[in-house]
Design a protein around this motif. Structure first.
Motif, PDB file in Angstrom:
ATOM      1  N   ALA A 273       0.648  -1.140   0.010  1.00  0.00           N
ATOM      2  CA  ALA A 273       0.019  -0.070  -0.024  1.00  0.00           C
ATOM      3  C   ALA A 273       0.797   1.249   0.096  1.00  0.00           C
ATOM      4  N   SER A 274       1.875   1.236   0.647  1.00  0.00           N
ATOM      5  CA  SER A 274       2.993   2.395   0.732  1.00  0.00           C
ATOM      6  C   SER A 274       3.983   2.151  -0.376  1.00  0.00           C
ATOM      7  N   ALA A 275       4.256   1.034  -1.025  1.00  0.00           N
ATOM      8  CA  ALA A 275       5.135   0.963  -2.131  1.00  0.00           C
ATOM      9  C   ALA A 275       5.402   1.658  -3.262  1.00  0.00           C
ATOM     10  N   GLY A 276       6.622   1.599  -3.851  1.00  0.00           N
ATOM     11  CA  GLY A 276       6.580   2.348  -5.095  1.00  0.00           C
ATOM     12  C   GLY A 276       7.343   1.448  -6.324  1.00  0.00           C
ATOM     13  N   LEU A 277       7.119   1.820  -7.557  1.00  0.00           N
ATOM     14  CA  LEU A 277       7.510   0.979  -8.612  1.00  0.00           C
ATOM     15  C   LEU A 277       8.312   2.031  -9.640  1.00  0.00           C
ATOM     16  N   ILE A 278       9.452   1.976 -10.022  1.00  0.00           N
ATOM     17  CA  ILE A 278      10.185   2.465 -11.166  1.00  0.00           C
ATOM     18  C   ILE A 278      10.650   1.512 -12.078  1.00  0.00           C
ATOM     19  N   THR A 279      10.155   1.683 -13.602  1.00  0.00           N
ATOM     20  CA  THR A 279      10.488   0.554 -14.535  1.00  0.00           C
ATOM     21  C   THR A 279      11.295   1.506 -15.329  1.00  0.00           C
ATOM     22  N   PHE A 280      12.262   0.839 -16.038  1.00  0.00           N
ATOM     23  CA  PHE A 280      13.191   1.147 -16.994  1.00  0.00           C
ATOM     24  C   PHE A 280      12.823   0.174 -18.187  1.00  0.00           C
ATOM     25  N   ASP A 281      11.766   0.668 -19.124  1.00  0.00           N
ATOM     26  CA  ASP A 281      11.420  -0.218 -19.981  1.00  0.00           C
ATOM     27  C   ASP A 281      10.815   0.506 -21.329  1.00  0.00           C
ATOM     28  N   ALA A 282      10.898  -0.262 -22.341  1.00  0.00           N
ATOM     29  CA  ALA A 282      10.286   0.396 -23.657  1.00  0.00           C
ATOM     30  C   ALA A 282       8.774   0.191 -23.902  1.00  0.00           C
TER      31      ALA A 282
ATOM     32  N   HIS B  70       4.730  -0.324 -21.705  1.00  0.00           N
ATOM     33  CA  HIS B  70       4.089   0.106 -20.313  1.00  0.00           C
ATOM     34  C   HIS B  70       3.744  -1.163 -19.828  1.00  0.00           C
ATOM     35  N   ASP B  71       3.896  -2.454 -20.130  1.00  0.00           N
ATOM     36  CA  ASP B  71       3.462  -3.535 -19.484  1.00  0.00           C
ATOM     37  C   ASP B  71       2.138  -3.761 -18.786  1.00  0.00           C
ATOM     38  N   LEU B  72       1.078  -3.045 -19.344  1.00  0.00           N
ATOM     39  CA  LEU B  72      -0.328  -3.153 -18.698  1.00  0.00           C
ATOM     40  C   LEU B  72      -1.358  -3.820 -19.693  1.00  0.00           C
ATOM     41  N   ARG B  73      -0.768  -4.753 -20.280  1.00  0.00           N
ATOM     42  CA  ARG B  73      -1.770  -5.699 -21.118  1.00  0.00           C
ATOM     43  C   ARG B  73      -2.712  -6.392 -20.211  1.00  0.00           C
ATOM     44  N   ASP B  74      -3.829  -6.668 -20.748  1.00  0.00           N
ATOM     45  CA  ASP B  74      -4.644  -7.587 -20.278  1.00  0.00           C
ATOM     46  C   ASP B  74      -4.103  -9.123 -20.255  1.00  0.00           C
ATOM     47  N   GLY B  75      -4.449  -9.809 -19.363  1.00  0.00           N
ATOM     48  CA  GLY B  75      -4.149 -11.137 -19.135  1.00  0.00           C
ATOM     49  C   GLY B  75      -2.794 -11.541 -18.408  1.00  0.00           C
ATOM     50  N   ILE B  76      -2.160 -12.723 -18.413  1.00  0.00           N
ATOM     51  CA  ILE B  76      -1.134 -13.068 -17.777  1.00  0.00           C
ATOM     52  C   ILE B  76      -0.123 -13.200 -18.577  1.00  0.00           C
ATOM     53  N   SER B  77       1.027 -12.519 -18.722  1.00  0.00           N
ATOM     54  CA  SER B  77       1.980 -12.605 -19.583  1.00  0.00           C
ATOM     55  C   SER B  77       3.166 -11.694 -19.110  1.00  0.00           C
ATOM     56  N   ASN B  78       4.303 -11.499 -19.939  1.00  0.00           N
ATOM     57  CA  ASN B  78       5.411 -10.970 -19.766  1.00  0.00           C
ATOM     58  C   ASN B  78       4.912  -9.315 -19.998  1.00  0.00           C
ATOM     59  N   GLY B  79       3.978  -9.123 -20.593  1.00  0.00           N
ATOM     60  CA  GLY B  79       3.449  -7.577 -20.955  1.00  0.00           C
ATOM     61  C   GLY B  79       2.299  -7.326 -19.935  1.00  0.00           C
ATOM     62  N   SER B  80       2.189  -7.834 -18.969  1.00  0.00           N
ATOM     63  CA  SER B  80       1.294  -7.357 -17.883  1.00  0.00           C
ATOM     64  C   SER B  80       1.684  -7.117 -16.537  1.00  0.00           C
ATOM     65  N   PRO B  81       3.170  -7.424 -15.980  1.00  0.00           N
ATOM     66  CA  PRO B  81       3.335  -7.150 -14.709  1.00  0.00           C
ATOM     67  C   PRO B  81       2.876  -5.968 -13.989  1.00  0.00           C
ATOM     68  N   VAL B  82       3.009  -4.969 -14.578  1.00  0.00           N
ATOM     69  CA  VAL B  82       2.588  -3.813 -13.768  1.00  0.00           C
ATOM     70  C   VAL B  82       1.088  -3.410 -13.795  1.00  0.00           C
ATOM     71  N   ARG B  83       0.398  -3.843 -14.543  1.00  0.00           N
ATOM     72  CA  ARG B  83      -1.087  -4.069 -14.543  1.00  0.00           C
ATOM     73  C   ARG B  83      -1.358  -4.886 -13.316  1.00  0.00           C
ATOM     74  N   ARG B  84      -0.942  -5.967 -13.240  1.00  0.00           N
ATOM     75  CA  ARG B  84      -0.873  -7.081 -12.105  1.00  0.00           C
ATOM     76  C   ARG B  84      -0.576  -6.617 -10.897  1.00  0.00           C
ATOM     77  N   LEU B  85       0.448  -5.722 -10.777  1.00  0.00           N
ATOM     78  CA  LEU B  85       0.991  -5.064  -9.484  1.00  0.00           C
ATOM     79  C   LEU B  85      -0.125  -4.039  -8.926  1.00  0.00           C
ATOM     80  N   ILE B  86      -0.596  -3.399  -9.748  1.00  0.00           N
ATOM     81  CA  ILE B  86      -1.467  -2.351  -9.411  1.00  0.00           C
ATOM     82  C   ILE B  86      -2.724  -2.982  -9.049  1.00  0.00           C
ATOM     83  N   GLU B  87      -3.243  -4.169  -9.581  1.00  0.00           N
ATOM     84  CA  GLU B  87      -4.363  -4.824  -9.277  1.00  0.00           C
ATOM     85  C   GLU B  87      -4.128  -5.480  -7.882  1.00  0.00           C
TER      86      GLU B  87
END
Length: 307
Positions: free
Chosen positions: A137-146, A148-165
């Motif tokens: 709840a108090s954490a933060g995330l910095i990504t160095f990435d080309a 957004h990694d906000l894709r739907d589903g479960i993949s290497n393209g979804s980690p940021v969305r999963r962490l927010i959820e």
């Protein structure tokens, strides 16, 4: 990678090589490595699970000497206690992701910095969740990435969305190096809706990387909790990261990313970092991508030495 054996490295007792760090023994550590060889949900064909072992071999080409701000020349192997916990066998979602989370959490309780060796970008989920523990709840995330990694589903393209959820506040997420022509308008809008701070690649041409990192730390660390740093190596120019399936021409230089990693890991709020999206089996014969990842490990250690 080439099938030809590498030439034997020279030996000089006055020029010791680094790497080969011991397994944890339950004592406190300055830095702890762990392999998270995720690959099973990758959007691109990959053998990223081969990368942790390749990265462990690469430091033998380097020494542990670093020039640390405020300390001068430092032998990191003498100045720091560094341990390597080995690999989680099947860290992907639906397999042993929970075991990976638990293993990272155990390391984070005893180490000032946990360095997770991927694997594809799916490794970011267990690495971050483990390091944050009950403090998401108090954490933060910095990504160095080309990407957004906000894709739907479960993949290497979804980690940021999963962490927010999972409970991460999108307003404490900073994405550095997002590339044109590598994302969609839908996901760019999703990032905006979630309150994510996006610093695209083009913006980095006109700003010192140190200023960008400091801004990212102020945003990601605003909640007072631990900050996780996701280094997706495809943020780099394809010329220096050819073993990243999704790297594009015009990304960050190796020097820019090395400076950024050392700068960000100097901050004690940064408790964990992952290095992902490299397929060691697809590297050039000179192993330039794997060697870059190995130097990023060393830069992270130098960052810790500078705290």
């Amino acid at each position: 990678m080439s099938d030809q054996p590498s030439p034997a490295l020279s030996h000089d007792p006055l020029w010791p090589r680094t790497g080969g760090w011991p397994r944890p023994d339950g004592a406190e550590a300055d830095a702890a490595l762990i392999g998270l060889p995720t690959r099973r949900t990758s959007l691109s064909p990959t053998h990223a699970d081969a990368t942790p072992s390749a990265v462990r071999d690469a430091p033998r080409r380097y020494s542990a000497l670093a020039h640390v701000e405020g300390r001068g020349a430092v032998d990191l192997d003498e100045a720091l206690r560094i341990v390597d916990a080995g690999d989680i066998a099947e860290p992907d979602h639906g397999r042993d992701e929970d075991a990976a989370v638990a293993a990272v959490r155990a390391l984070a309780e005893r180490a000032r910095l946990v360095i997770a060796l991927g694997g594809d970008n799916a490794a970011t989920v267990p690495a971050a969740l483990g390091a944050w523990g009950d403090g998401i709840a108090s954490a933060g995330l910095i990504t160095f990435d080309a990407h957004h990694d906000l894709r739907d589903g479960i993949s290497n393209g979804s980690p940021v969305r999963r962490l927010i959820e999972a409970g991460l506040d999108g307003r404490r997420v900073v994405q550095i190096g997002i590339a044109d022509f590598a994302n969609s308008l839908a996901y760019a809008r999703r990032a905006q809706e979630l309150g994510i701070t996006v610093i695209p690649r083009d913006a980095l041409h006109d700003r010192p990387i140190a200023d960008v990192v400091d801004e990212a730390l102020s945003i990601a660390g605003a909640g007072g909790g631990a900050v996780h740093v996701d280094v997706d190596v495809d943020v780099c120019d394809r010329a220096v990261a050819p073993a990243c399936p999704a790297s594009v021409p015009g990304g960050l230089s190796a020097a820019e990313l090395r400076r950024a990693v050392r700068r960000v890991t100097r901050d004690p709020r940064v408790r964990s970092l992952d290095l992902t999206e490299v397929d060691a089996t697809a590297d050039t014969p000179d192993g330039r991508t794997v060697r870059l990842v190995a130097t990023l490990v060393l830069e992270a250690l130098a960052g810790v030495a500078g705290r």
